[in-house]
Design an enzyme around this catalytic site. Structure first.
Site, PDB file in Angstrom:
ATOM      1  N   ARG A 110     -52.906 -40.863  17.598  1.00 34.73           N
ATOM      2  CA  ARG A 110     -52.704 -41.729  16.433  1.00 34.73           C
ATOM      3  C   ARG A 110     -52.203 -43.103  16.827  1.00 34.73           C
ATOM      4  O   ARG A 110     -52.542 -44.093  16.229  1.00 34.73           O
ATOM      5  CB  ARG A 110     -51.686 -41.091  15.481  1.00 34.73           C
ATOM      6  CG  ARG A 110     -52.215 -39.869  14.775  1.00 34.73           C
ATOM      7  CD  ARG A 110     -51.105 -39.079  14.151  1.00 34.73           C
ATOM      8  NE  ARG A 110     -50.183 -38.588  15.175  1.00 34.73           N
ATOM      9  CZ  ARG A 110     -49.061 -37.961  14.955  1.00 34.73           C
ATOM     10  NH1 ARG A 110     -48.671 -37.759  13.720  1.00 34.73           N
ATOM     11  NH2 ARG A 110     -48.307 -37.534  15.953  1.00 34.73           N
ATOM     12  N   HIS A 126     -55.864 -34.458  10.434  1.00 37.70           N
ATOM     13  CA  HIS A 126     -56.370 -33.328  11.231  1.00 37.70           C
ATOM     14  C   HIS A 126     -57.837 -33.057  10.883  1.00 37.70           C
ATOM     15  O   HIS A 126     -58.653 -32.822  11.759  1.00 37.70           O
ATOM     16  CB  HIS A 126     -55.580 -32.046  10.940  1.00 37.70           C
ATOM     17  CG  HIS A 126     -54.138 -32.070  11.346  1.00 37.70           C
ATOM     18  ND1 HIS A 126     -53.125 -31.823  10.463  1.00 37.70           N
ATOM     19  CD2 HIS A 126     -53.542 -32.275  12.544  1.00 37.70           C
ATOM     20  CE1 HIS A 126     -51.963 -31.875  11.094  1.00 37.70           C
ATOM     21  NE2 HIS A 126     -52.181 -32.153  12.349  1.00 37.70           N
ATOM     22  N   SER A 153     -47.511 -34.162   9.497  1.00 41.03           N
ATOM     23  CA  SER A 153     -47.214 -33.085   8.544  1.00 41.03           C
ATOM     24  C   SER A 153     -45.798 -33.231   7.981  1.00 41.03           C
ATOM     25  O   SER A 153     -45.581 -33.031   6.787  1.00 41.03           O
ATOM     26  CB  SER A 153     -47.380 -31.724   9.230  1.00 41.03           C
ATOM     27  OG  SER A 153     -48.695 -31.578   9.687  1.00 41.03           O
ATOM     28  N   LYS A 190     -40.547 -24.835  16.442  1.00 43.14           N
ATOM     29  CA  LYS A 190     -40.424 -25.654  15.226  1.00 43.14           C
ATOM     30  C   LYS A 190     -40.320 -24.741  14.006  1.00 43.14           C
ATOM     31  O   LYS A 190     -41.090 -23.794  13.890  1.00 43.14           O
ATOM     32  CB  LYS A 190     -41.721 -26.453  15.013  1.00 43.14           C
ATOM     33  CG  LYS A 190     -41.798 -27.826  15.591  1.00 43.14           C
ATOM     34  CD  LYS A 190     -43.079 -28.484  15.057  1.00 43.14           C
ATOM     35  CE  LYS A 190     -43.478 -29.733  15.769  1.00 43.14           C
ATOM     36  NZ  LYS A 190     -44.792 -30.244  15.323  1.00 43.14           N
TER      37      LYS A 190
HETATM   38  N1  COA Z   1     -53.472 -36.462  11.870  1.00 46.10           N
HETATM   39  C1  COA Z   1     -52.304 -36.243  11.260  1.00 46.10           C
HETATM   40  N2  COA Z   1     -51.241 -35.736  11.890  1.00 46.10           N
HETATM   41  C2  COA Z   1     -51.364 -35.419  13.174  1.00 46.10           C
HETATM   42  C3  COA Z   1     -52.575 -35.621  13.875  1.00 46.10           C
HETATM   43  C4  COA Z   1     -53.648 -36.176  13.163  1.00 46.10           C
HETATM   44  N3  COA Z   1     -54.822 -36.413  13.733  1.00 46.10           N
HETATM   45  N4  COA Z   1     -52.407 -35.229  15.141  1.00 46.10           N
HETATM   46  C5  COA Z   1     -51.156 -34.785  15.237  1.00 46.10           C
HETATM   47  N5  COA Z   1     -50.522 -34.898  14.052  1.00 46.10           N
HETATM   48  C6  COA Z   1     -49.125 -34.575  13.761  1.00 46.10           C
HETATM   49  C7  COA Z   1     -48.897 -33.180  13.315  1.00 46.10           C
HETATM   50  O1  COA Z   1     -49.026 -33.080  11.930  1.00 46.10           O
HETATM   51  C8  COA Z   1     -47.492 -32.941  13.781  1.00 46.10           C
HETATM   52  O2  COA Z   1     -46.608 -33.488  12.858  1.00 46.10           O
HETATM   53  P1  COA Z   1     -45.146 -32.916  12.665  1.00 46.10           P
HETATM   54  O3  COA Z   1     -44.442 -33.031  13.970  1.00 46.10           O
HETATM   55  O4  COA Z   1     -44.635 -33.794  11.628  1.00 46.10           O
HETATM   56  O5  COA Z   1     -45.297 -31.489  12.216  1.00 46.10           O
HETATM   57  C9  COA Z   1     -47.385 -33.752  15.069  1.00 46.10           C
HETATM   58  O6  COA Z   1     -48.402 -34.711  14.965  1.00 46.10           O
HETATM   59  C10 COA Z   1     -47.672 -32.992  16.341  1.00 46.10           C
HETATM   60  O7  COA Z   1     -48.192 -31.758  16.033  1.00 46.10           O
HETATM   61  P2  COA Z   1     -49.413 -30.959  16.614  1.00 46.10           P
HETATM   62  O8  COA Z   1     -50.613 -31.769  16.807  1.00 46.10           O
HETATM   63  O9  COA Z   1     -49.543 -29.761  15.754  1.00 46.10           O
HETATM   64  O10 COA Z   1     -48.965 -30.623  17.994  1.00 46.10           O
HETATM   65  P3  COA Z   1     -47.704 -29.854  18.391  1.00 46.10           P
HETATM   66  O11 COA Z   1     -46.938 -30.835  19.193  1.00 46.10           O
HETATM   67  O12 COA Z   1     -47.016 -29.158  17.305  1.00 46.10           O
HETATM   68  O13 COA Z   1     -48.363 -28.709  19.265  1.00 46.10           O
HETATM   69  C11 COA Z   1     -49.656 -27.738  21.047  1.00 46.10           C
HETATM   70  C12 COA Z   1     -49.041 -28.970  20.395  1.00 46.10           C
HETATM   71  C13 COA Z   1     -49.844 -26.596  20.083  1.00 46.10           C
HETATM   72  C14 COA Z   1     -51.005 -28.190  21.532  1.00 46.10           C
HETATM   73  C15 COA Z   1     -48.748 -27.353  22.226  1.00 46.10           C
HETATM   74  O14 COA Z   1     -47.436 -27.169  21.766  1.00 46.10           O
HETATM   75  C16 COA Z   1     -49.223 -26.107  22.935  1.00 46.10           C
HETATM   76  O15 COA Z   1     -50.246 -26.088  23.552  1.00 46.10           O
HETATM   77  N6  COA Z   1     -48.426 -25.017  22.868  1.00 46.10           N
HETATM   78  C17 COA Z   1     -48.755 -23.739  23.489  1.00 46.10           C
HETATM   79  C18 COA Z   1     -47.833 -23.439  24.660  1.00 46.10           C
HETATM   80  C19 COA Z   1     -48.277 -24.187  25.882  1.00 46.10           C
HETATM   81  O16 COA Z   1     -49.383 -24.011  26.394  1.00 46.10           O
HETATM   82  N7  COA Z   1     -47.375 -25.025  26.395  1.00 46.10           N
HETATM   83  C20 COA Z   1     -47.636 -25.861  27.545  1.00 46.10           C
HETATM   84  C21 COA Z   1     -48.278 -27.156  27.112  1.00 46.10           C
HETATM   85  S1  COA Z   1     -48.541 -28.237  28.472  1.00 46.10           S
END
Ligand code: COA
Length: 162
Positions: free
Chosen positions: A91, A18, A129, A42
């Site tokens: 990724r 990140h 994560s 989550k």
């Molecule tokens: N390096 C390391 N890990 C990474 C990464 C990177 N560059 N990019 C993503 N990840 C990992 C995260 O650690 C996470 O791991 P985990 O599942 O083991 O916890 C996973 O990839 C995905 O997590 P994250 O990037 O935090 O995205 P998310 O899927 O949890 O959340 C949001 C995505 C917050 C952007 C999305 O849910 C959102 O916009 N929510 C708001 C409601 C909304 O608008 N909904 C409609 C969307 S169309």
């Protein structure tokens, strides 16, 4: 007015993967807001305040980076904060389908915001994560994968100190 981007996520906890996206993204925009999602389905290890605090300490020395939290639709947050672009890290191919869907839905909901993908630096392409938490809970060494403060806080959690 300068161009503003948001880097949204759950950051439970933030990893070096990140951080790599934050550093690179911050160079492309006048301001980058790292926005931590509140009230998500989550189950998280760190509370929203703990995640925001860690991010603030980590991003302290990057002058154009701000840390915030949001709930509700990301596109609504973008409207409120006058955000021009959403940054997401890719990724691997496996991220692509989900990210494409989200980007398209977000564009359908708000045509003013573009989604920009940065490919993760290869040394972090396998990180997540959950994996970091799993390895740490099984006494594996995660010092290469997370910033120092996360290592300290994660160890405290696992020892049951907080
Ligand atoms: N390096 C390391 N890990 C990474 C990464 C990177 N560059 N990019 C993503 N990840 C990992 C995260 O650690 C996470 O791991 P985990 O599942 O083991 O916890 C996973 O990839 C995905 O997590 P994250 O990037 O935090 O995205 P998310 O899927 O949890 O959340 C949001 C995505 C917050 C952007 C999305 O849910 C959102 O916009 N929510 C708001 C409601 C909304 O608008 N909904 C409609 C969307 S169309």
């Amino acid at each position: 007015m300068g161009k503003i981007a948001v880097y949204p996520g759950s950051f439970d906890p933030i990893t070096k993967g990140h951080l790599d996206i934050i550093m690179r993204g911050s160079k492309l925009f006048d301001r980058l807001i790292v926005a931590v999602l509140k009230n998500q389905s989550k189950k998280s290890m760190f509370s929203i305040d703990e995640r925001v605090d860690m991010l603030k300490q980590i991003a302290r020395d990057i002058p154009n980076v701000e840390v915030d939290m949001f709930s509700g639709l990301l596109v609504d947050y973008c409207k409120d904060r006058k955000v021009n672009a959403i940054i997401r890290g890719l990724r691997a191919i496996s991220d692509f389908e989900y990210e494409l869907q989200m980007a398209q839905m977000n564009r359908q909901l708000n045509q003013e915001v573009e989604t920009i993908f940065l490919t993760t630096s290869t040394q972090y392409s396998f990180l997540s994560s959950s994996l970091v938490k799993e390895v740490a809970s099984l006494n594996g060494d995660i010092s290469e994968f997370v910033p120092e403060i996360v290592l300290t806080e994660l160890n405290k959690k696992l020892k049951g100190d907080v």
